[in-house]
Design a protein around this motif. Structure first.
Motif, PDB file in Angstrom:
ATOM      1  N   GLU A  50      56.866  30.724  20.301  1.00  0.00           N
ATOM      2  CA  GLU A  50      57.894  30.145  21.150  1.00  0.00           C
ATOM      3  C   GLU A  50      57.506  28.715  21.545  1.00  0.00           C
ATOM      4  OE1 GLU A  50      60.822  31.360  22.127  1.00  0.00           O
ATOM      5  OE2 GLU A  50      60.507  33.156  20.896  1.00  0.00           O
ATOM      6  N   PRO A  51      58.451  27.794  21.542  1.00  0.00           N
ATOM      7  CA  PRO A  51      58.146  26.421  21.963  1.00  0.00           C
ATOM      8  C   PRO A  51      57.650  26.401  23.407  1.00  0.00           C
ATOM      9  CG  PRO A  51      60.312  26.564  20.914  1.00  0.00           C
ATOM     10  CD  PRO A  51      59.848  27.963  21.135  1.00  0.00           C
ATOM     11  N   ALA A  52      56.753  25.478  23.695  1.00  0.00           N
ATOM     12  CA  ALA A  52      56.219  25.331  25.053  1.00  0.00           C
ATOM     13  C   ALA A  52      55.773  23.898  25.254  1.00  0.00           C
ATOM     14  CB  ALA A  52      55.063  26.304  25.289  1.00  0.00           C
ATOM     15  N   GLU A  53      55.646  23.508  26.510  1.00  0.00           N
ATOM     16  CA  GLU A  53      55.170  22.164  26.817  1.00  0.00           C
ATOM     17  C   GLU A  53      53.739  21.986  26.305  1.00  0.00           C
ATOM     18  OE1 GLU A  53      54.614  19.220  30.702  1.00  0.00           O
ATOM     19  OE2 GLU A  53      55.248  21.308  30.957  1.00  0.00           O
ATOM     20  N   ARG A  54      53.478  20.869  25.654  1.00  0.00           N
ATOM     21  CA  ARG A  54      52.164  20.509  25.102  1.00  0.00           C
ATOM     22  C   ARG A  54      51.744  21.414  23.934  1.00  0.00           C
ATOM     23  NH1 ARG A  54      51.196  21.177  30.228  1.00  0.00           N
ATOM     24  NH2 ARG A  54      49.637  22.765  29.811  1.00  0.00           N
ATOM     25  N   LEU A  55      52.672  22.178  23.376  1.00  0.00           N
ATOM     26  CA  LEU A  55      52.352  23.078  22.261  1.00  0.00           C
ATOM     27  C   LEU A  55      53.074  22.653  20.992  1.00  0.00           C
ATOM     28  CD1 LEU A  55      51.132  25.754  21.110  1.00  0.00           C
ATOM     29  CD2 LEU A  55      53.253  26.862  21.818  1.00  0.00           C
ATOM     30  N   THR A  56      52.307  22.462  19.925  1.00  0.00           N
ATOM     31  CA  THR A  56      52.862  22.254  18.590  1.00  0.00           C
ATOM     32  C   THR A  56      52.475  23.457  17.746  1.00  0.00           C
ATOM     33  OG1 THR A  56      52.644  19.852  18.760  1.00  0.00           O
ATOM     34  CG2 THR A  56      52.879  20.781  16.548  1.00  0.00           C
ATOM     35  N   ALA A  57      53.451  24.138  17.171  1.00  0.00           N
ATOM     36  CA  ALA A  57      53.189  25.327  16.371  1.00  0.00           C
ATOM     37  C   ALA A  57      53.361  25.011  14.895  1.00  0.00           C
ATOM     38  CB  ALA A  57      54.124  26.460  16.782  1.00  0.00           C
ATOM     39  N   LEU A  58      52.378  25.394  14.094  1.00  0.00           N
ATOM     40  CA  LEU A  58      52.412  25.154  12.658  1.00  0.00           C
ATOM     41  C   LEU A  58      52.075  26.432  11.909  1.00  0.00           C
ATOM     42  CD1 LEU A  58      50.313  21.849  12.431  1.00  0.00           C
ATOM     43  CD2 LEU A  58      52.810  22.034  12.417  1.00  0.00           C
ATOM     44  N   LYS A  59      52.680  26.585  10.742  1.00  0.00           N
ATOM     45  CA  LYS A  59      52.269  27.632   9.812  1.00  0.00           C
ATOM     46  C   LYS A  59      51.461  26.974   8.710  1.00  0.00           C
ATOM     47  CE  LYS A  59      56.181  30.760  10.512  1.00  0.00           C
ATOM     48  NZ  LYS A  59      57.327  31.448   9.851  1.00  0.00           N
ATOM     49  N   ALA A  60      50.257  27.472   8.472  1.00  0.00           N
ATOM     50  CA  ALA A  60      49.390  26.855   7.471  1.00  0.00           C
ATOM     51  C   ALA A  60      48.362  27.870   6.998  1.00  0.00           C
ATOM     52  CB  ALA A  60      48.694  25.626   8.050  1.00  0.00           C
ATOM     53  N   ASP A  61      47.741  27.543   5.882  1.00  0.00           N
ATOM     54  CA  ASP A  61      46.728  28.402   5.285  1.00  0.00           C
ATOM     55  C   ASP A  61      45.352  27.830   5.586  1.00  0.00           C
ATOM     56  OD1 ASP A  61      45.169  30.075   3.781  1.00  0.00           O
ATOM     57  OD2 ASP A  61      46.052  29.547   1.843  1.00  0.00           O
ATOM     58  N   ILE A  62      44.566  28.506   6.391  1.00  0.00           N
ATOM     59  CA  ILE A  62      43.236  28.024   6.747  1.00  0.00           C
ATOM     60  C   ILE A  62      42.324  27.951   5.533  1.00  0.00           C
ATOM     61  CG2 ILE A  62      42.321  30.320   7.299  1.00  0.00           C
ATOM     62  CD1 ILE A  62      40.759  29.041   9.593  1.00  0.00           C
ATOM     63  N   ALA A  63      42.667  28.658   4.466  1.00  0.00           N
ATOM     64  CA  ALA A  63      41.843  28.648   3.260  1.00  0.00           C
ATOM     65  C   ALA A  63      42.117  27.452   2.360  1.00  0.00           C
ATOM     66  CB  ALA A  63      42.040  29.951   2.472  1.00  0.00           C
ATOM     67  N   ASP A  64      42.953  26.530   2.805  1.00  0.00           N
ATOM     68  CA  ASP A  64      43.250  25.298   2.063  1.00  0.00           C
ATOM     69  C   ASP A  64      42.614  24.131   2.808  1.00  0.00           C
ATOM     70  OD1 ASP A  64      44.300  22.973   0.980  1.00  0.00           O
ATOM     71  OD2 ASP A  64      46.317  23.796   0.719  1.00  0.00           O
ATOM     72  N   PRO A  65      41.478  23.602   2.333  1.00  0.00           N
ATOM     73  CA  PRO A  65      40.783  22.553   3.078  1.00  0.00           C
ATOM     74  C   PRO A  65      41.596  21.273   3.241  1.00  0.00           C
ATOM     75  CG  PRO A  65      39.810  22.842   0.901  1.00  0.00           C
ATOM     76  CD  PRO A  65      40.761  23.972   1.105  1.00  0.00           C
ATOM     77  N   GLU A  66      42.440  20.944   2.273  1.00  0.00           N
ATOM     78  CA  GLU A  66      43.264  19.748   2.413  1.00  0.00           C
ATOM     79  C   GLU A  66      44.284  19.927   3.529  1.00  0.00           C
ATOM     80  OE1 GLU A  66      44.962  18.757  -1.337  1.00  0.00           O
ATOM     81  OE2 GLU A  66      43.032  18.219  -2.254  1.00  0.00           O
ATOM     82  N   GLU A  67      44.830  21.128   3.640  1.00  0.00           N
ATOM     83  CA  GLU A  67      45.777  21.415   4.714  1.00  0.00           C
ATOM     84  C   GLU A  67      45.074  21.369   6.074  1.00  0.00           C
ATOM     85  OE1 GLU A  67      49.702  24.238   4.986  1.00  0.00           O
ATOM     86  OE2 GLU A  67      47.998  24.902   3.792  1.00  0.00           O
ATOM     87  N   VAL A  68      43.883  21.941   6.138  1.00  0.00           N
ATOM     88  CA  VAL A  68      43.091  21.894   7.368  1.00  0.00           C
ATOM     89  C   VAL A  68      42.836  20.447   7.766  1.00  0.00           C
ATOM     90  CG1 VAL A  68      40.836  22.402   8.389  1.00  0.00           C
ATOM     91  CG2 VAL A  68      42.011  24.146   7.019  1.00  0.00           C
ATOM     92  N   ALA A  69      42.434  19.617   6.805  1.00  0.00           N
ATOM     93  CA  ALA A  69      42.120  18.216   7.081  1.00  0.00           C
ATOM     94  C   ALA A  69      43.329  17.470   7.638  1.00  0.00           C
ATOM     95  CB  ALA A  69      41.610  17.543   5.812  1.00  0.00           C
ATOM     96  N   ARG A  70      44.508  17.747   7.089  1.00  0.00           N
ATOM     97  CA  ARG A  70      45.724  17.079   7.578  1.00  0.00           C
ATOM     98  C   ARG A  70      46.029  17.494   9.020  1.00  0.00           C
ATOM     99  NH1 ARG A  70      47.613  18.186   2.272  1.00  0.00           N
ATOM    100  NH2 ARG A  70      48.679  20.062   2.985  1.00  0.00           N
TER     101      ARG A  70
END
Length: 214
Positions: free
Chosen positions: A37-57
């Protein structure tokens, strides 16, 4: 402080996310599939922690990273979980190279049940949990060997951690399993999250492991 929380929709990760927000941190909450759910000071992302390039971004522009990643034994065998844990943390350590401060929620198995005997090697620890527990212990050992040039903190829960009251009353330890007067080793998710965000703010255990329990 802008921080990233991986595993931000899990049992522990959810409470870490909420605790950090309640203390004024700006949180980028990363999940594999859950919608937050959206909240103040919260950015929600869906991503794969097993992708180092995605983690870096994702971590660019943040001051710290908290990983509460867990593949979950309800969905995976201990052996499969061990493989996922290894891949996720290899990616994490590679991807966070631009952010020095990282807190990793690890396992109980590397705590000492008695002098010289880790929980995972004790006679009371479930044999069917050993595979992923040994992998978590190896992550701690790799950090202690200095294989990752990070200002890390590894956090081990007690034997029992589950939903419960947020009391703010618990003890901290380092390498020994903590038990209460009744011999129980336990804490609520909410109180464990307090201990983790306290460490984020205070930095008492940089390049060290700690645990929290009643």
């Amino acid at each position: 402080m802008p921080i990233v929380v991986f595993g931000a929709s899990g049992n522990i990760g959810s409470d870490i996310r909420k605790e950090a927000l309640s203390r004024g941190h700006r949180v980028t909450a990363v999940t594999h599939s859950a919608d937050l759910e959206p909240a103040e000071r919260l950015t929600a992302l869906k991503a794969d922690i097993a992708d180092p390039e995605e983690v870096a971004r994702i971590v660019v522009g943040h001051d710290a990273v908290i990983s509460a990643y867990s593949p979950g034994l309800r969905r995976h065998s201990a052996e499969d979980a061990a493989v996922l844990i290894e891949k996720a943390h290899a990616s994490l350590f590679e991807g966070v190279s631009g952010v020095r401060r990282i807190l990793i929620v690890g396992g109980v198995g590397s705590l000492q049940a008695s002098p010289g005997v880790d929980v995972v090697d004790s006679d009371f620890y479930p044999a069917d949990h050993r595979a992923h527990t040994l992998r978590n212990r190896e992550i701690l050992r790799s950090l202690r060997r200095g294989e990752h040039d990070l200002d890390w903190t590894y956090v081990s829960p007690p034997l029992s951690i589950k939903a419960g009251e947020r009391t703010g009353r618990f003890r901290l330890g380092e390498d020994a399993l903590l038990r209460d007067e009744a011999g129980e080793s336990r804490i609520s998710d909410a109180d464990f999250a307090i201990a983790i965000v306290d460490e984020l703010n205070k930095g008492q255990f940089i390049r060290r492991r700690f645990t929290a329990a009643y």
